[in-house]
Structures are given as structure tokens and as C-alpha cells.
Design a protein around this motif. Structure first.
Motif, mmCIF file in Angstrom:
data_model
loop_
_atom_site.group_PDB
_atom_site.id
_atom_site.type_symbol
_atom_site.label_atom_id
_atom_site.label_comp_id
_atom_site.label_asym_id
_atom_site.label_seq_id
_atom_site.Cartn_x
_atom_site.Cartn_y
_atom_site.Cartn_z
ATOM 1 N N MET A 1 39.944 42.441 46.076
ATOM 2 C CA MET A 1 39.034 41.326 46.143
ATOM 3 C C MET A 1 37.687 41.686 45.532
ATOM 4 O O MET A 1 37.059 40.850 44.912
ATOM 5 C CB MET A 1 38.892 40.934 47.616
ATOM 6 N N LYS A 2 37.289 42.963 45.755
ATOM 7 C CA LYS A 2 36.020 43.428 45.223
ATOM 8 C C LYS A 2 36.048 43.421 43.695
ATOM 9 O O LYS A 2 35.064 43.049 43.049
ATOM 10 C CB LYS A 2 35.751 44.842 45.740
ATOM 11 N N LYS A 3 37.174 43.823 43.106
ATOM 12 C CA LYS A 3 37.302 43.850 41.655
ATOM 13 C C LYS A 3 37.257 42.433 41.086
ATOM 14 O O LYS A 3 36.667 42.204 40.028
ATOM 15 C CB LYS A 3 38.611 44.521 41.243
ATOM 16 N N LEU A 4 37.844 41.502 41.793
ATOM 17 C CA LEU A 4 37.873 40.104 41.337
ATOM 18 C C LEU A 4 36.458 39.545 41.244
ATOM 19 O O LEU A 4 36.085 38.928 40.245
ATOM 20 C CB LEU A 4 38.722 39.253 42.289
ATOM 21 N N TRP A 5 35.682 39.808 42.295
ATOM 22 C CA TRP A 5 34.291 39.327 42.275
ATOM 23 C C TRP A 5 33.488 40.006 41.185
ATOM 24 O O TRP A 5 32.654 39.367 40.533
ATOM 25 C CB TRP A 5 33.625 39.558 43.635
ATOM 26 N N SER A 6 33.679 41.255 40.973
ATOM 27 C CA SER A 6 32.932 41.959 39.927
ATOM 28 C C SER A 6 33.320 41.431 38.547
ATOM 29 O O SER A 6 32.474 41.336 37.643
ATOM 30 C CB SER A 6 33.168 43.470 40.019
ATOM 31 N N ILE A 8 34.378 38.320 37.907
ATOM 32 C CA ILE A 8 33.777 36.980 37.811
ATOM 33 C C ILE A 8 32.283 37.083 37.524
ATOM 34 O O ILE A 8 31.754 36.371 36.671
ATOM 35 C CB ILE A 8 34.045 36.182 39.103
ATOM 36 N N ILE A 9 31.603 37.981 38.187
ATOM 37 C CA ILE A 9 30.167 38.175 37.947
ATOM 38 C C ILE A 9 29.934 38.694 36.525
ATOM 39 O O ILE A 9 29.008 38.275 35.841
ATOM 40 C CB ILE A 9 29.568 39.128 39.003
#
Length: 97
Positions: A1-6, A8-9
Motif C-alpha cells: 500500500m505504501k508503494k502505491l501511494w508513493s 501516485i504521489i
């Protein structure tokens, strides 16, 4: 999940960077457009001032003509009685042919 947000950012940052770079080149065009729009606004405002003055003059003329119309209408006599007399005359004398 952390990789997904990074990710997207990161994509958002890239898009913002592209927009920032492209906006620098069009700043001159933007300023030209703003100046042209200001000129157009001034022209429209001057035209509206002229039209407001003309409108005021026309309203004055209308009120004057309305007053004249009222004055002439007050001087006109009622014709109901004369119409009645004419119809009576026609009934009495014209119908006996």
C-alpha cells in the motif's frame, strides 16, 4: 500500500512539474491576453456609459410625450352621446325608404 501511494504521489509531482514548465513559456501570451481583455473591458464600459446617457434622454422624451398625450386626451370630449344620437336618427329616418 505504501508503494502505491508513493507511485501516485510521484505521478502527481511529474504532472505538476510539466505544468509548471509549460506555464513559464506562455506567461508573455497570458499578459498580452490580459491587456487585450482590459482594453475590451474599457471599450465596453465606455459604450455602456454612452448608452446610459442616451437611455436617460430617451426616458425624458417619453415622459414628455406621455404628458402631452394625457393633456390632449383630457381635452377630447366623450362621443358616446353623439353616437347614440346618430343611431337613433338612422333608425327613425333612414330605415323608412
Amino acid at each position: 500500500m505504501k508503494k502505491l501511494w508513493s507511485i501516485i504521489i510521484g505521478i502527481g509531482v511529474v504532472i505538476v512539474g510539466i505544468l509548471a514548465m509549460s506555464s513559464k513559456g506562455s506567461k508573455k501570451q497570458f499578459k498580452k491576453d490580459v491587456k487585450e481583455n482590459k482594453k475590451k473591458v474599457k471599450d465596453v464600459q465606455s459604450n455602456t456609459k454612452k448608452l446610459k446617457k442616451e437611455k436617460a434622454v430617451i426616458k425624458e422624451k417619453i415622459t414628455k410625450t406621455d404628458a402631452k398625450i394625457k393633456k390632449t386626451k383630457s381635452k377630447i370630449k366623450n362621443t358616446k352621446s353623439t353616437k347614440k344620437t346618430i343611431s337613433n336618427f338612422k333608425k327613425k329616418y333612414k330605415s323608412k325608404k
